[in-house]
Design an enzyme around this catalytic site. Sequence first.
Site, mmCIF file in Angstrom:
data_model
loop_
_atom_site.group_PDB
_atom_site.id
_atom_site.type_symbol
_atom_site.label_atom_id
_atom_site.label_comp_id
_atom_site.label_asym_id
_atom_site.label_seq_id
_atom_site.Cartn_x
_atom_site.Cartn_y
_atom_site.Cartn_z
ATOM 1 C CG ASP A 1 86.502 52.827 27.300
ATOM 2 O OD1 ASP A 1 86.189 52.944 28.306
ATOM 3 O OD2 ASP A 1 87.340 51.812 26.834
ATOM 4 N N GLY B 1 92.735 55.177 30.525
ATOM 5 C CA GLY B 1 93.478 55.811 29.434
ATOM 6 C C GLY B 1 94.124 54.933 28.311
ATOM 7 C CG ASP C 1 87.426 49.322 32.576
ATOM 8 O OD1 ASP C 1 88.277 48.882 32.192
ATOM 9 O OD2 ASP C 1 87.017 50.379 32.072
ATOM 10 N N GLY C 2 89.689 47.036 34.178
ATOM 11 C CA GLY C 2 91.248 47.082 34.253
ATOM 12 C C GLY C 2 91.770 45.834 34.262
ATOM 13 C CB SER D 1 93.618 41.469 30.119
ATOM 14 O OG SER D 1 94.041 42.456 30.352
#
Length: 229
Positions: free
Chosen positions: A37, A144, A177-178, A201
């Site tokens: 990232d 972010g 992603d997430g 996660s």
Amino acid sequence: MSKAAYLSPSLACCPLERLEAHVRELEQLGADLLHVDIMDGDFVANYCLGTEFVPLLHRITRLPLDIHLMVQRPEQKIAYFALAPRDFVTVHAESTPHVHKALAAIRAQGARAGLALNPATPLEACRWVLDDLDLLLIMTINPGFAGQKLVAQTLEKLRSAREMLDAAGSAALLAVDGNVSFENAKTMSQCGADVFVAGTSSLYAKGNDLAQNYEKLRRAIVEGKGGAK
């Protein structure tokens, strides 16, 4: 429905003080990519990693990098990065009015080009650049910061993205992603995701060691694709 499954551990979540040893461990576990990232504090309200991190990783490992540019006007900054032919570099559709130019700049460096869409950005934003994509990244959180909850509507968006790529005959990988948790990863796999960015996660979740989390995540993805490990 794609049967591909690639794990891309997020190095923003790893212990940077022992980066090389950690990368070696990920290699031994069988990681397919390393997610990097890059944040500029402008496109997203956070700073993360930087241009020197990419050549450092190339010295440490031969694994392809999955470079996620969360920066404004990426087409002006691609040349800052020392890219390798197997690397993926993903820019955001929301970060520039010149998406095609940004994708072309990535390919001009010999890397593979990706486009990311934020949760509220419609799939239509990528339709006219599908032929220029090696990867389409569906953000299931707003980018972010790690540790956010899944934006539930993005699962249907992920499924629609799979249908769109298949209908177009596109060979682009579909990434997610997430909040790729153990539970969500199975559903994301059922929706047709190919690449799973693994962070706090799942892979870096507390309670189990890295190897245990890695195997648990792999199993969830395989189960989602209707297979057996």
